[in-house]
Design an enzyme around this catalytic site. Structure first.
Site, PDB file in Angstrom:
ATOM      1  N   ASN A   7       0.882  -1.165   0.000  1.00 10.89           N
ATOM      2  CA  ASN A   7       0.000   0.000   0.000  1.00 10.89           C
ATOM      3  C   ASN A   7       0.926   1.223   0.000  1.00 10.89           C
ATOM      4  OD1 ASN A   7      -1.807   2.031   0.495  1.00 10.89           O
ATOM      5  ND2 ASN A   7      -2.756   1.062   2.277  1.00 10.89           N
ATOM      6  N   ARG A  91      -2.587  -1.981  -3.465  1.00 14.84           N
ATOM      7  CA  ARG A  91      -3.802  -1.200  -3.257  1.00 14.84           C
ATOM      8  C   ARG A  91      -3.703   0.034  -4.147  1.00 14.84           C
ATOM      9  NH1 ARG A  91      -5.384   2.973   1.346  1.00 14.84           N
ATOM     10  NH2 ARG A  91      -7.511   3.296   0.670  1.00 14.84           N
ATOM     11  N   HIS A 180     -13.080   2.781  -0.137  1.00 11.75           N
ATOM     12  CA  HIS A 180     -13.112   1.728   0.891  1.00 11.75           C
ATOM     13  C   HIS A 180     -13.806   0.468   0.367  1.00 11.75           C
ATOM     14  CE1 HIS A 180     -13.153   5.128   4.142  1.00 11.75           C
ATOM     15  NE2 HIS A 180     -11.913   4.716   3.961  1.00 11.75           N
ATOM     16  N   HIS A 208     -17.759   1.826   7.492  1.00 12.67           N
ATOM     17  CA  HIS A 208     -16.292   1.824   7.674  1.00 12.67           C
ATOM     18  C   HIS A 208     -15.939   3.170   8.301  1.00 12.67           C
ATOM     19  CE1 HIS A 208     -12.021   0.980   6.318  1.00 12.67           C
ATOM     20  NE2 HIS A 208     -11.978   2.246   6.652  1.00 12.67           N
ATOM     21  N   ASN A 211     -10.213   7.025  10.227  1.00 14.38           N
ATOM     22  CA  ASN A 211      -9.915   8.443   9.977  1.00 14.38           C
ATOM     23  C   ASN A 211     -10.750   8.940   8.811  1.00 14.38           C
ATOM     24  OD1 ASN A 211      -8.062   9.369  11.869  1.00 14.38           O
ATOM     25  ND2 ASN A 211      -6.458   8.124  10.919  1.00 14.38           N
ATOM     26  N   GLY A 212     -10.693   8.163   7.717  1.00 15.80           N
ATOM     27  CA  GLY A 212     -11.649   8.359   6.629  1.00 15.80           C
ATOM     28  C   GLY A 212     -12.854   7.498   6.968  1.00 15.80           C
ATOM     29  N   ARG A 241     -11.895  15.700   7.563  1.00 16.49           N
ATOM     30  CA  ARG A 241     -12.652  16.060   6.350  1.00 16.49           C
ATOM     31  C   ARG A 241     -14.077  16.463   6.719  1.00 16.49           C
ATOM     32  NH1 ARG A 241     -11.303  10.612   3.360  1.00 16.49           N
ATOM     33  NH2 ARG A 241      -9.043  10.753   3.474  1.00 16.49           N
ATOM     34  N   ARG A 285     -10.179   9.166  19.611  1.00 13.15           N
ATOM     35  CA  ARG A 285      -9.825   8.877  21.014  1.00 13.15           C
ATOM     36  C   ARG A 285      -9.654  10.165  21.810  1.00 13.15           C
ATOM     37  NH1 ARG A 285      -5.552   4.414  19.397  1.00 13.15           N
ATOM     38  NH2 ARG A 285      -5.494   5.980  17.781  1.00 13.15           N
ATOM     39  N   GLU A 385      -8.282  -5.397   4.665  1.00  6.21           N
ATOM     40  CA  GLU A 385      -8.131  -5.101   3.241  1.00  6.21           C
ATOM     41  C   GLU A 385      -6.927  -5.833   2.652  1.00  6.21           C
ATOM     42  OE1 GLU A 385      -8.561  -1.182   4.880  1.00  6.21           O
ATOM     43  OE2 GLU A 385      -9.404  -0.498   2.990  1.00  6.21           O
TER      44      GLU A 385
HETATM   45  P1  ADP Z   1      -7.343   4.922   8.829  1.00  2.00           P
HETATM   46  O1  ADP Z   1      -8.515   5.506   8.110  1.00  2.00           O
HETATM   47  O2  ADP Z   1      -6.178   5.841   8.943  1.00  2.00           O
HETATM   48  O3  ADP Z   1      -6.991   3.495   8.434  1.00  2.00           O
HETATM   49  P2  ADP Z   1      -8.235   3.689  11.305  1.00  2.00           P
HETATM   50  O4  ADP Z   1      -9.208   2.739  10.735  1.00  2.00           O
HETATM   51  O5  ADP Z   1      -7.007   3.134  11.939  1.00  2.00           O
HETATM   52  O6  ADP Z   1      -7.860   4.849  10.332  1.00  2.00           O
HETATM   53  O7  ADP Z   1      -9.021   4.557  12.419  1.00  2.00           O
HETATM   54  C1  ADP Z   1      -8.409   5.592  13.105  1.00  2.00           C
HETATM   55  C2  ADP Z   1      -9.441   6.201  14.041  1.00  2.00           C
HETATM   56  O8  ADP Z   1      -9.874   5.191  14.967  1.00  2.00           O
HETATM   57  C3  ADP Z   1      -8.895   7.354  14.861  1.00  2.00           C
HETATM   58  O9  ADP Z   1      -9.834   8.411  14.891  1.00  2.00           O
HETATM   59  C4  ADP Z   1      -8.778   6.743  16.250  1.00  2.00           C
HETATM   60  O10 ADP Z   1      -8.935   7.680  17.271  1.00  2.00           O
HETATM   61  C5  ADP Z   1      -9.940   5.780  16.251  1.00  2.00           C
HETATM   62  N1  ADP Z   1      -9.798   4.790  17.319  1.00  2.00           N
HETATM   63  C6  ADP Z   1      -8.845   3.862  17.490  1.00  2.00           C
HETATM   64  N2  ADP Z   1      -9.033   3.205  18.668  1.00  2.00           N
HETATM   65  C7  ADP Z   1     -10.130   3.747  19.231  1.00  2.00           C
HETATM   66  C8  ADP Z   1     -10.842   3.502  20.450  1.00  2.00           C
HETATM   67  N3  ADP Z   1     -10.455   2.581  21.312  1.00  2.00           N
HETATM   68  N4  ADP Z   1     -11.956   4.251  20.682  1.00  2.00           N
HETATM   69  C9  ADP Z   1     -12.351   5.183  19.817  1.00  2.00           C
HETATM   70  N5  ADP Z   1     -11.733   5.478  18.674  1.00  2.00           N
HETATM   71  C10 ADP Z   1     -10.635   4.761  18.367  1.00  2.00           C
END
Ligand code: ADP
Length: 406
Positions: A7, A91, A180, A208, A211-212, A241, A285, A385
């Protein structure tokens, strides 16, 4: 057969090496800050401690060389030689209308990925650089491209067209593509398996939320509508976003704040969402911690985030004339019991009943979090993925080692 899944972004590259006979990850890792003297390799062999190395890595070809070296290192490696890498899967974010599934990479495919730069200027160049870098290091192995948009190519025109003049679609490809896709497909197929049903028997809303974030309506195993659009900016409120806004805000903001096209793009992609509303917290978080501490802006950010997600789920229930399966995946979806609880408490009018204890139970893993009498099965399914990419690569490259696969 061992498959290297890549990726690649503009200055980073993540990898996972799969043994496809046992469908097992042998090692994974990433190279960050490519192009700099202080590039960092993080390597995690299965069942052994993680290792980090800082060194000069000037381009993606050098990054792949570094990855192959560590994978075959006598002490830290997991392979005897680079001949034990039999295929690579990449990817690729944007496949436009050309790719409705994964494909073996040849010159035409590379040309097409390049042609689509206009639609994904931040993503497709990195992916192509990764493909060329693998080719430079392992010229004889088959390579496969897996597109984030491909799963959504089944959407009907009523879902994918925008109500703007036709010329934008015809001449510039302006339409909803969705992203996604690999994740939505993976979790929806897992939900069907776990329910003991075929995907074509289900109406699924897949969330999904990382972050995104995007939501997809999946009918008969096919994407029917999805919240991201021509770019990953549309739809849900995300970490940084904006998601959906009145499009008239764009020229208005440009005029009032004297913003250029790239500045307004950056404002909407990097300085909006949770980050903007909470006053600087783009990570869920951090937002949840601030809510605990009584921070009112963080509370508003969480409320908006949840409310918009719930509205999309309701819209897709209507789009499919009902649904029977709701899935939460990715960082927030898998980990935030509070978000799932708040969303589900507002969907009881659909007969959805959350099992509060199952929802709170930590530990990760796949689990049903609705009660036995719920009209909608609610699942938490960790996305994977990379495994989807490895499976497609295995299938398309013949599922056999190279020497049997001329
Ligand atoms: P990406 O889109 O970069 O792959 P991820 O799927 O890893 O992102 O998700 C990242 C998000 O998940 C961040 O906003 C992070 O704060 C949130 N996150 C991770 N662990 C927790 C948790 N225990 N409780 C709430 N949110 C969480």
């Amino acid at each position: 057969m061992n498959i290297l899944v890549i990726n690649a972004g503009s200055s980073s590259l993540k990898y996972q090496l799969f043994d496809m006979v046992r469908e097992r990850v042998l090692a994974k890792g990433k190279v960050e800050r490519i192009g700099m003297e202080t590039a960092m390799l993080t390597h995690e062999p299965a069942d052994r401690p993680e290792l980090r190395e800082v060194s000069e890595i000037l381009d993606h070809t050098a990054a792949i060389r570094k990855v192959l070296r560590i994978l075959t290192d006598p002490k830290e490696g997991v392979l005897r030689s680079i001949d034990d890498v039999h295929a690579a899967g990449h990817r690729v974010v944007h496949g436009g209308e050309t790719f409705s599934g994964s494909v073996r990479i040849d010159d035409d495919v590379k040309r097409e990925i390049r042609r689509l730069y206009d639609l994904a200027p931040l993503h497709n160049p990195g992916a192509l650089t990764g493909i060329l870098a693998v080719e430079a290091n392992l010229p004889h192995i088959p390579q496969v491209a897996v597109f984030d948009t491909a799963f959504h190519q089944t959407m009907p025109p009523a879902s994918f067209r925008y109500a703007i003049p036709h010329v934008f679609y015809k001449k510039h490809g302006v339409r909803r593509y969705g992203f996604h896709g690999t994740s939505h497909q993976y979790v929806s197929e897992r939900a069907a398996e776990l329910s003991g049903k075929r995907p074509d028997e289900l109406k699924i809303v897949s969330c999904h939320i990382g972050n995104g974030a995007s939501v997809t309506a999946i009918r008969c195993g096919k994407s029917f509508d999805t919240s991201m659009g021509m770019t990953p900016l549309e739809g849900l409120m995300m970490g940084t976003r904006s998601g959906d806004i009145d499009p008239a805000i764009v020229p208005f903001a440009m005029d009032k704040e004297d913003l250029s096209v790239s500045e307004v793009n950056s404002m909407l992609n990097k300085h909006s969402g949770l980050f903007a509303v909470s006053g600087g917290l783009g990570d869920m978080r951090e937002v949840l911690e601030a809510v605990q501490d009584g921070d009112r802006r963080a509370k508003l950010a969480f409320d908006m985030y949840e409310y918009r997600l719930r509205k999309y789920i309701g819209a897709y229930a209507a789009a499919m004339n009902g649904f029977d399966t709701l899935i939460f995946t990715a960082g927030v979806g898998e980990n935030s019991a509070l978000l799932r609880k708040t969303v589900c408490e507002g969907l009881t009018f659909l007969g959805l009943r959350l099992d509060a204890e199952a929802n709170e139970r930590g530990g990760g893993g796949e689990r049903k979090i609705s009660t036995a009498d719920s009209a909608v099965d609610v699942w938490v399914i960790p996305t994977n993925e990379e495994l989807m990419i490895a499976r497609d690569t295995f299938r398309i490259s013949g599922g056999r080692p190279l020497q049997e696969n001329p």
